[in-house]
Design a protein around this motif. Structure first.
Motif, PDB file in Angstrom:
ATOM      1  N   PHE A  41       2.409   9.738  -8.132  1.00 28.68           N
ATOM      2  CA  PHE A  41       1.479   9.442  -7.044  1.00 28.68           C
ATOM      3  C   PHE A  41       0.085   9.290  -7.628  1.00 28.68           C
ATOM      4  N   THR A  42      -0.670   8.326  -7.118  1.00 28.88           N
ATOM      5  CA  THR A  42      -2.064   8.178  -7.539  1.00 28.88           C
ATOM      6  C   THR A  42      -2.851   7.406  -6.493  1.00 28.88           C
ATOM      7  N   SER A  43      -4.144   7.593  -6.515  1.00 23.87           N
ATOM      8  CA  SER A  43      -5.007   6.746  -5.696  1.00 23.87           C
ATOM      9  C   SER A  43      -5.168   5.417  -6.430  1.00 23.87           C
ATOM     10  N   VAL A  44      -5.357   4.346  -5.661  1.00 21.31           N
ATOM     11  CA  VAL A  44      -5.458   3.010  -6.232  1.00 21.31           C
ATOM     12  C   VAL A  44      -6.835   2.409  -5.976  1.00 21.31           C
ATOM     13  N   SER A  45      -7.341   2.576  -4.756  1.00 21.90           N
ATOM     14  CA  SER A  45      -8.566   1.894  -4.342  1.00 21.90           C
ATOM     15  C   SER A  45      -9.282   2.706  -3.275  1.00 21.90           C
ATOM     16  N   LEU A  46     -10.608   2.637  -3.267  1.00 22.10           N
ATOM     17  CA  LEU A  46     -11.389   3.268  -2.205  1.00 22.10           C
ATOM     18  C   LEU A  46     -11.631   2.326  -1.033  1.00 22.10           C
ATOM     19  N   ASP A  47     -11.705   1.023  -1.308  1.00 21.97           N
ATOM     20  CA  ASP A  47     -12.008   0.059  -0.254  1.00 21.97           C
ATOM     21  C   ASP A  47     -11.117  -1.165  -0.400  1.00 21.97           C
ATOM     22  N   PRO A  48      -9.993  -1.204   0.316  1.00 20.28           N
ATOM     23  CA  PRO A  48      -9.527  -0.225   1.302  1.00 20.28           C
ATOM     24  C   PRO A  48      -8.943   1.005   0.599  1.00 20.28           C
ATOM     25  N   PRO A  49      -8.788   2.112   1.333  1.00 20.26           N
ATOM     26  CA  PRO A  49      -8.239   3.326   0.726  1.00 20.26           C
ATOM     27  C   PRO A  49      -6.730   3.178   0.483  1.00 20.26           C
ATOM     28  N   LEU A  50      -6.359   2.935  -0.772  1.00 20.48           N
ATOM     29  CA  LEU A  50      -4.961   2.702  -1.120  1.00 20.48           C
ATOM     30  C   LEU A  50      -4.449   3.778  -2.069  1.00 20.48           C
ATOM     31  N   VAL A  51      -3.175   4.144  -1.896  1.00 17.62           N
ATOM     32  CA  VAL A  51      -2.471   5.075  -2.779  1.00 17.62           C
ATOM     33  C   VAL A  51      -1.132   4.451  -3.136  1.00 17.62           C
ATOM     34  N   LEU A  52      -0.490   5.020  -4.163  1.00 19.64           N
ATOM     35  CA  LEU A  52       0.854   4.543  -4.492  1.00 19.64           C
ATOM     36  C   LEU A  52       1.737   5.700  -4.898  1.00 19.64           C
TER      37      LEU A  52
END
Length: 161
Positions: A41-52
């Motif tokens: 699991f990780t965060s991908v982007s702040l704008d838009p708020p994306l995780v994977l």
């Protein structure tokens, strides 16, 4: 000093086990609750708020997530090792004895976690032997405590100084 060896699956797994990760339970709903333990699991982007997060193609739960429109990332507290273990194994009701509430689209949100992100599916990427699910976070809750960690193929506790 390290040894450099040619890469095979076991060596790759051992090398990756040296990266400390937190543990999450990813949940969804299709008329009944479903969930699985993952450390990919990780965060991908702040704008838009994306995780994977990633699920192996051989996982029985994969078709449920492929059909899902929403999911929740439940970031486990260090005292939730039993929950992590329960959601890691097949053949039993993973939610038995686990406190949860329905979130967006009835997706299970586990109680007592460090944090939860409720997400809608943004895209799915096929890579190697895993499906990579990318989700847009719609809501978040944040608790207190310390994370359940995984390092060197074992659960660990974070020792704060």
């Amino acid at each position: 000093m390290s040894n450099q060896l040619s890469l095979n699956a076991d060596l790759f797994r051992r090398a990756c086990s040296k990266f400390a990760t937190g543990i999450v339970v990813v949940t969804t709903h299709d008329g009944k609750p479903h969930g699985v333990t993952v450390n990919s699991f990780t965060s991908v982007s702040l704008d838009p708020p994306l995780v994977l997060f990633c699920i192996n193609y051989s996982a029985n739960i994969l078709p449920v997530f492929r059909e899902a429109s929403h999911f929740a990332i439940n970031i486990l507290d260090e005292d939730q090792e039993a929950i992590s273990s329960a959601f890691a194994f097949r053949g039993k009701d993973r939610f038995e004895g686990v406190s949860w509430r329905p979130g967006i689209e009835m997706v299970p949100v586990l109680e007592g976690t460090l944090a939860t992100l409720e997400c809608k599916i943004h895209s799915v990427v096929e890579a190697g032997d895993h499906a990579i699910f990318i989700g847009e976070a719609l809501t978040a809750t944040v608790g207190t405590g310390n994370p359940l960690m995984y390092f060197d193929s074992r659960y660990k506790r974070l020792h704060l100084e």
